[in-house]
Design a protein around this motif. Structure first.
Motif, PDB file in Angstrom:
ATOM      1  N   CYS A 385       0.863  -1.204   0.093  1.00 14.22           N
ATOM      2  CA  CYS A 385       0.001  -0.051   0.005  1.00 14.22           C
ATOM      3  C   CYS A 385       0.950   1.258   0.134  1.00 14.22           C
ATOM      4  CB  CYS A 385      -0.902  -0.045   1.235  1.00 14.22           C
ATOM      5  SG  CYS A 385       0.076  -0.062   2.867  1.00 14.22           S
ATOM      6  N   VAL A 386       0.249   2.504  -0.261  1.00 13.02           N
ATOM      7  CA  VAL A 386       1.101   3.639   0.172  1.00 13.02           C
ATOM      8  C   VAL A 386       0.862   3.941   1.621  1.00 13.02           C
ATOM      9  CG1 VAL A 386       0.964   6.077  -0.470  1.00 13.02           C
ATOM     10  CG2 VAL A 386       0.541   4.509  -2.295  1.00 13.02           C
ATOM     11  N   TYR A 387       2.234   4.106   2.293  1.00 10.68           N
ATOM     12  CA  TYR A 387       2.205   4.333   3.796  1.00 10.68           C
ATOM     13  C   TYR A 387       1.971   6.017   3.954  1.00 10.68           C
ATOM     14  CZ  TYR A 387       4.138   4.599   8.330  1.00 10.68           C
ATOM     15  OH  TYR A 387       4.380   4.873   9.558  1.00 10.68           O
ATOM     16  N   GLU A 388       2.821   6.722   2.911  1.00 12.97           N
ATOM     17  CA  GLU A 388       2.525   8.261   2.862  1.00 12.97           C
ATOM     18  C   GLU A 388       2.271   8.812   1.894  1.00 12.97           C
ATOM     19  OE1 GLU A 388       4.965  11.947   4.915  1.00 12.97           O
ATOM     20  OE2 GLU A 388       5.507  10.108   5.449  1.00 12.97           O
ATOM     21  N   LYS A 389       1.254   9.550   1.227  1.00  3.37           N
ATOM     22  CA  LYS A 389       0.803  10.053   0.041  1.00  3.37           C
ATOM     23  C   LYS A 389       2.019  11.097  -0.125  1.00  3.37           C
ATOM     24  CE  LYS A 389      -1.283   9.429  -3.782  1.00  3.37           C
ATOM     25  NZ  LYS A 389      -0.562   8.780  -4.734  1.00  3.37           N
ATOM     26  N   LYS A 390       2.445  11.455  -1.303  1.00  4.79           N
ATOM     27  CA  LYS A 390       3.150  12.357  -1.452  1.00  4.79           C
ATOM     28  C   LYS A 390       2.927  13.426  -2.666  1.00  4.79           C
ATOM     29  CE  LYS A 390       6.537  12.229   1.621  1.00  4.79           C
ATOM     30  NZ  LYS A 390       6.585  13.073   2.760  1.00  4.79           N
ATOM     31  N   SER A 391       1.720  12.885  -3.555  1.00  6.96           N
ATOM     32  CA  SER A 391       1.374  13.599  -4.596  1.00  6.96           C
ATOM     33  C   SER A 391      -0.387  13.354  -4.460  1.00  6.96           C
ATOM     34  CB  SER A 391       1.821  13.147  -5.819  1.00  6.96           C
ATOM     35  OG  SER A 391       1.744  11.824  -5.993  1.00  6.96           O
ATOM     36  N   GLU A 392      -0.961  14.240  -5.239  1.00  8.29           N
ATOM     37  CA  GLU A 392      -2.605  13.957  -5.229  1.00  8.29           C
ATOM     38  C   GLU A 392      -3.006  12.814  -6.140  1.00  8.29           C
ATOM     39  OE1 GLU A 392      -4.250  17.517  -6.087  1.00  8.29           O
ATOM     40  OE2 GLU A 392      -3.451  18.729  -4.583  1.00  8.29           O
ATOM     41  N   SER A 393      -2.575  12.575  -7.337  1.00  5.44           N
ATOM     42  CA  SER A 393      -3.054  11.685  -8.054  1.00  5.44           C
ATOM     43  C   SER A 393      -2.105  10.357  -8.220  1.00  5.44           C
ATOM     44  CB  SER A 393      -3.337  12.337  -9.565  1.00  5.44           C
ATOM     45  OG  SER A 393      -1.991  12.874 -10.008  1.00  5.44           O
ATOM     46  N   SER A 394      -2.575   9.383  -8.698  1.00  5.65           N
ATOM     47  CA  SER A 394      -1.862   8.022  -9.190  1.00  5.65           C
ATOM     48  C   SER A 394      -1.056   8.251 -10.538  1.00  5.65           C
ATOM     49  CB  SER A 394      -2.598   6.854  -9.020  1.00  5.65           C
ATOM     50  OG  SER A 394      -3.840   6.914  -9.991  1.00  5.65           O
ATOM     51  N   PHE A 395       0.014   7.389 -10.464  1.00  3.54           N
ATOM     52  CA  PHE A 395       0.833   7.336 -11.903  1.00  3.54           C
ATOM     53  C   PHE A 395      -0.124   6.908 -13.010  1.00  3.54           C
ATOM     54  CE2 PHE A 395       3.165   4.928 -14.937  1.00  3.54           C
ATOM     55  CZ  PHE A 395       4.310   5.708 -15.131  1.00  3.54           C
ATOM     56  N   LYS A 396      -0.116   7.516 -14.253  1.00  3.88           N
ATOM     57  CA  LYS A 396      -0.450   6.831 -15.322  1.00  3.88           C
ATOM     58  C   LYS A 396       0.364   6.622 -16.327  1.00  3.88           C
ATOM     59  CE  LYS A 396      -4.658   8.006 -13.653  1.00  3.88           C
ATOM     60  NZ  LYS A 396      -5.810   6.957 -13.200  1.00  3.88           N
ATOM     61  N   TYR A 397      -0.153   5.494 -17.062  1.00  5.77           N
ATOM     62  CA  TYR A 397       0.591   5.113 -18.215  1.00  5.77           C
ATOM     63  C   TYR A 397       0.800   6.027 -19.167  1.00  5.77           C
ATOM     64  CZ  TYR A 397       0.531   0.018 -17.378  1.00  5.77           C
ATOM     65  OH  TYR A 397       1.131  -1.310 -16.866  1.00  5.77           O
ATOM     66  N   PRO A 398       2.117   6.341 -20.165  1.00  3.91           N
ATOM     67  CA  PRO A 398       1.935   7.352 -21.136  1.00  3.91           C
ATOM     68  C   PRO A 398       1.154   6.677 -22.377  1.00  3.91           C
ATOM     69  CG  PRO A 398       3.890   5.990 -21.007  1.00  3.91           C
ATOM     70  CD  PRO A 398       3.261   5.768 -19.937  1.00  3.91           C
ATOM     71  N   GLU A 399       0.783   7.782 -23.350  1.00  2.00           N
ATOM     72  CA  GLU A 399       0.016   7.229 -24.075  1.00  2.00           C
ATOM     73  C   GLU A 399       0.650   6.656 -25.366  1.00  2.00           C
ATOM     74  OE1 GLU A 399      -2.573  10.743 -25.594  1.00  2.00           O
ATOM     75  OE2 GLU A 399      -3.585  10.750 -23.505  1.00  2.00           O
ATOM     76  N   VAL A 400       2.032   6.390 -25.067  1.00  2.00           N
ATOM     77  CA  VAL A 400       2.813   5.733 -26.324  1.00  2.00           C
ATOM     78  C   VAL A 400       3.703   4.976 -25.730  1.00  2.00           C
ATOM     79  CG1 VAL A 400       2.783   7.781 -27.931  1.00  2.00           C
ATOM     80  CG2 VAL A 400       4.619   7.448 -26.188  1.00  2.00           C
ATOM     81  N   CYS A 401       4.283   3.635 -26.430  1.00  3.61           N
ATOM     82  CA  CYS A 401       5.026   2.764 -25.925  1.00  3.61           C
ATOM     83  C   CYS A 401       6.385   3.517 -25.816  1.00  3.61           C
ATOM     84  CB  CYS A 401       5.182   1.934 -27.234  1.00  3.61           C
ATOM     85  SG  CYS A 401       6.654   0.566 -26.692  1.00  3.61           S
ATOM     86  N   PRO A 402       6.886   3.115 -24.346  1.00  6.97           N
ATOM     87  CA  PRO A 402       8.059   3.815 -23.908  1.00  6.97           C
ATOM     88  C   PRO A 402       9.516   3.405 -24.632  1.00  6.97           C
ATOM     89  CG  PRO A 402       7.510   1.936 -22.406  1.00  6.97           C
ATOM     90  CD  PRO A 402       6.517   2.072 -23.568  1.00  6.97           C
ATOM     91  N   VAL A 403       9.251   2.383 -25.534  1.00  7.63           N
ATOM     92  CA  VAL A 403      10.327   2.051 -26.428  1.00  7.63           C
ATOM     93  C   VAL A 403      10.385   2.647 -27.807  1.00  7.63           C
ATOM     94  CG1 VAL A 403      11.613   0.004 -27.287  1.00  7.63           C
ATOM     95  CG2 VAL A 403      10.746  -0.095 -25.184  1.00  7.63           C
ATOM     96  N   CYS A 404       9.284   2.402 -28.284  1.00  8.88           N
ATOM     97  CA  CYS A 404       9.099   2.792 -29.838  1.00  8.88           C
ATOM     98  C   CYS A 404       8.349   3.903 -30.250  1.00  8.88           C
ATOM     99  CB  CYS A 404       8.776   1.488 -30.866  1.00  8.88           C
ATOM    100  SG  CYS A 404       6.914   1.177 -30.357  1.00  8.88           S
TER     101      CYS A 404
END
Length: 658
Positions: A385-404
């Motif tokens: 779990c998240v023990y202490e929150k440091k930002s308001e929202s959760s991480f989101k996948y990028p809309e493009v492939c991180p490799v190509c």
């Protein structure tokens, strides 16, 4: 070799091999080399092939055999395989000991590790292993005898021919085997097992014993359920006794009399918990005397003479530094948490899978958060779990492939986000590693590091490019000499003649494993026929579903796959499935084999059926043409009688093949 001489030598080899097997798998020592053991086993196999009527039930060659099951038969437990009450603190342990003392004079306790696996029963009749079953609900389990035979530390026979002995044990998967299995699953973009216990349970309930055998399971025995022909008065005496019979007993069991002694035993076991090669989740404390157990009795669910002290899970907090996105063979993008290193379960960890976007959203995880981490099953790190929150929202996948950089997609019926670009470098790397793997084209010497070097050098861009490599190409790479370069080129050349089912599996079609690839080939004969088949035609194969059929049609008809297969053909890779058939006298007929045949092994009988155009099935139905029955035929014979299916003997079957 004459019959009597062969019988004498087979008996000698079986005893010798079982002796050395016990030394290796139960006592962790050996008196002969692996090569010497293999030579003895090869000699036994040759003699058994020449004299199949002399094959003994306890022969080491019989540990993996027979056909896959369609369903497990039920087994009723004469003595209930009950559970144990859990306690979570030392005051609760002390209370248990004081309660026992109120009913029993000067009780002694056996303290032993609680193995985290799957509880099973091993039943021996007149010294021979007869029935193995799961715990089930404690009253009724499932017959998994054939699968338990693949566990090398389960003795097939015991030296004392007791009329009856039933032993309870815990089947587990060693930690190193589990890690190797998880790596294979991740490489194949499969959902990996979460912990060794789940892996052991999933492996032990495989319908095909050959799959179970590959999982390298082990067992610790910790209780006698029933015994005839021997009087035992205490638990420690019973553990010592079954150890003398060749069973692998639960390790480090100790006697204790006071709470202080019990606590000391628990703490000693706990101290080395993380260094053990197997998983434990606690310590079991049992009253030693069987007579005192009778006095103490049981509740409806648990015995009053035993408790299990459960270790608290080790959890620690750390800072999430980054979330890496890894692209797999099928384009699935898996997020991995990278955090400040912490010591957990005896090792330093700094990474853990975050599975998918849904998991991240559910936990509300962001880079920079303080997270709680533990090891699932004390092995695989996981974010709790998240023990202490440091930002308001959760991480989101990028809309493009991180490799190509290709826009990613997500279908409605799965959680995975995928890169749809078949030319994505990450997918190409993974696909070539899979293509060369043992289960696929089995190209010896072409491991991940070599694949990476070949890609970076520009020598290959797809699996087809492997077949135009030369020795000179390889000599231009670091660490390649004449011998290693020639060996790899020869291995690639050899793979051209592989059976078609290996190629189908190697192409990495989603949802298609080794077994289903073979079924496809048996149905359609060659790759062209498979590529032109409709989803409806493929779905007619026993063991196939609509999703699998659609995967085959969709992926084999993609332009890049059509181009790849064309190139593979040009380089001489085999695309036909060799199915030797003498004539079609069994065309349209389905045979089911059950029991032990007098002379034929099951695989030999199946091969005969297929050579004459028939099909061997694992289950009896109204569509079954014949049930070929031998000795000790079980539920399949009863089902055939119930449905009115014709039952034949081996003699009748062989006459049909004349």
């Amino acid at each position: 070799m004459e019959f009597e001489a062969a019988k004498s030598r087979i008996d000698e080899l079986v005893e010798l091999l079982n002796y050395h097997s016990r030394l290796y798998y139960v006592e962790d020592r050996n008196e002969i080399s692996d090569y010497e053991y293999d030579m003895l086993q090869n000699e036994l196999k040759k003699l058994e092939a020449e004299y199949p009527e002399l094959i003994r039930k306890d022969s080491p060659t019989q540990r993996v055999g027979g056909e896959a099951l369609s369903v497990f038969e039920k087994v009723e437990h004469i003595v209930q395989m009950g559970s144990i009450q859990d306690v979570f603190s030392f005051p609760e342990v002390e209370q248990f000991i004081n309660t026992v003392r109120q009913s029993a004079d000067n009780p002694r306790f056996v303290v032993e590790p609680k193995i985290d696996g799957l509880s099973v029963s091993l039943e021996y009749h007149n010294g021979e292993f007869a029935v193995g079953s799961t715990r089930g609900d404690g009253f009724v389990g499932e017959n998994i005898t054939q699968n338990l035979k693949t566990v090398m530390s389960v003795p097939m026979s015991i030296p004392e021919k007791l009329p009856l002995l039933e032993v309870r044990g815990e089947v587990y998967m060693p930690k190193n085997v589990f890690l190797e299995l998880v790596k294979q699953q991740e490489d194949n973009d499969e959902q990996p097992f979460k912990n060794p216990r789940n892996a052991a349970a999933g492996s032990l309930r495989q319908k095909d014993p050959k799959v179970t055998a590959k999982r390298k399971l082990d067992i610790f025995c910790f209780n006698i359920q029933r015994i005839e022909g021997k009087e035992l008065v205490s638990h420690k005496q019973s553990l010592d006794y079954i150890k003398s019979l060749g069973f692998k007993t639960v390790p480090d069991y100790q006697l204790a009399e006071t709470f202080e002694e019990v606590r000391e035993c628990i703490e000693k076991i706990g101290e080395k918990r993380f260094s053990l090669p197997f998983d434990i989740d606690g310590v079991v404390i049992k009253v030693d005397s069987f007579a005192q157990r009778e006095i103490l009795g049981s509740t409806a669910k648990t015995p009053k003479w035993s408790v299990a002290y459960k270790f608290p899970p080790e959890e620690k907090q750390t800072t999430l530094l980054d979330i890496e996105l890894n692209v797999g063979r099928t384009g699935a993008i898996t997020p991995v948490a990278v955090f400040e290193p912490i010591a957990l379960a005896g090792t330093s960890v700094s990474r853990a899978s975050l599975h998918n976007q849904d998991f991240i959203d559910e936990k509300n995880i962001s880079i920079g958060d303080i997270i709680t981490v533990r090891k699932a099953g004390d092995i695989i790190p996981e974010v709790v779990c998240v023990y202490e929150k440091k930002s308001e929202s959760s991480f989101k996948y990028p809309e493009v492939c991180p490799v190509c950089g290709t826009p990613v997609v997500r279908s409605e019926d799965e959680a995975a986000v995928r890169c749809p670009n078949v030319d994505c470098p990450a997918q190409i790397y993974r696909s070539i590693v899979h293509f060369a793997s043992k289960g696929a084209m089995n190209i010896d010497g072409l491991g991940p590091a070599i694949v990476d070097a070949l890609l970076k050098s520009g020598l290959i861009k797809s699996v087809a490019d492997l077949y135009r490599l030369t020795v000179q190409d390889l000599l231009g790479l670091e660490n390649f000499k004449d011998k290693s370069a020639n060996n790899l080129i020869n291995a690639i050349e050899k793979s051209k003649s592989n059976s078609l089912d290996r190629l189908i599996f190697g192409l990495g079609i989603r949802n298609i494993g080794q077994a289903s690839a073979k079924l496809l080939c048996a149905k359609f004969g060659d790759l062209d026929n498979i590529m032109s088949a409709s989803a409806e035609e493929i779905a007619e194969i026993d063991g196939f579903g609509g999703i699998m059929a659609e995967s085959v049609v969709r992926e084999l008809n993609e332009p890049h796959m059509i181009s790849l297969i064309k190139r593979l053909k040009e380089y001489g890779v085999n695309t036909a499935f060799e199915r030797i058939q003498i004539d079609s006298r069994f065309e349209g007929m389905t045979f089911v084999l059950t029991g032990t045949l007098p002379t034929l092994k099951r695989n030999d009988a199946k091969a005969l059926i297929e050579k004459y155009g028939g099909k061997a099935s694992g289950s009896v139905s109204k569509k079954t043409s014949y049930v070929l029955a031998g000795e000790e035929a079980g539920s399949k014979l009863a089902k055939a009688q119930e449905l009115g299916v014709k039952i034949i003997t081996e003699e009748e079957f062989l006459k049909m093949t004349e």
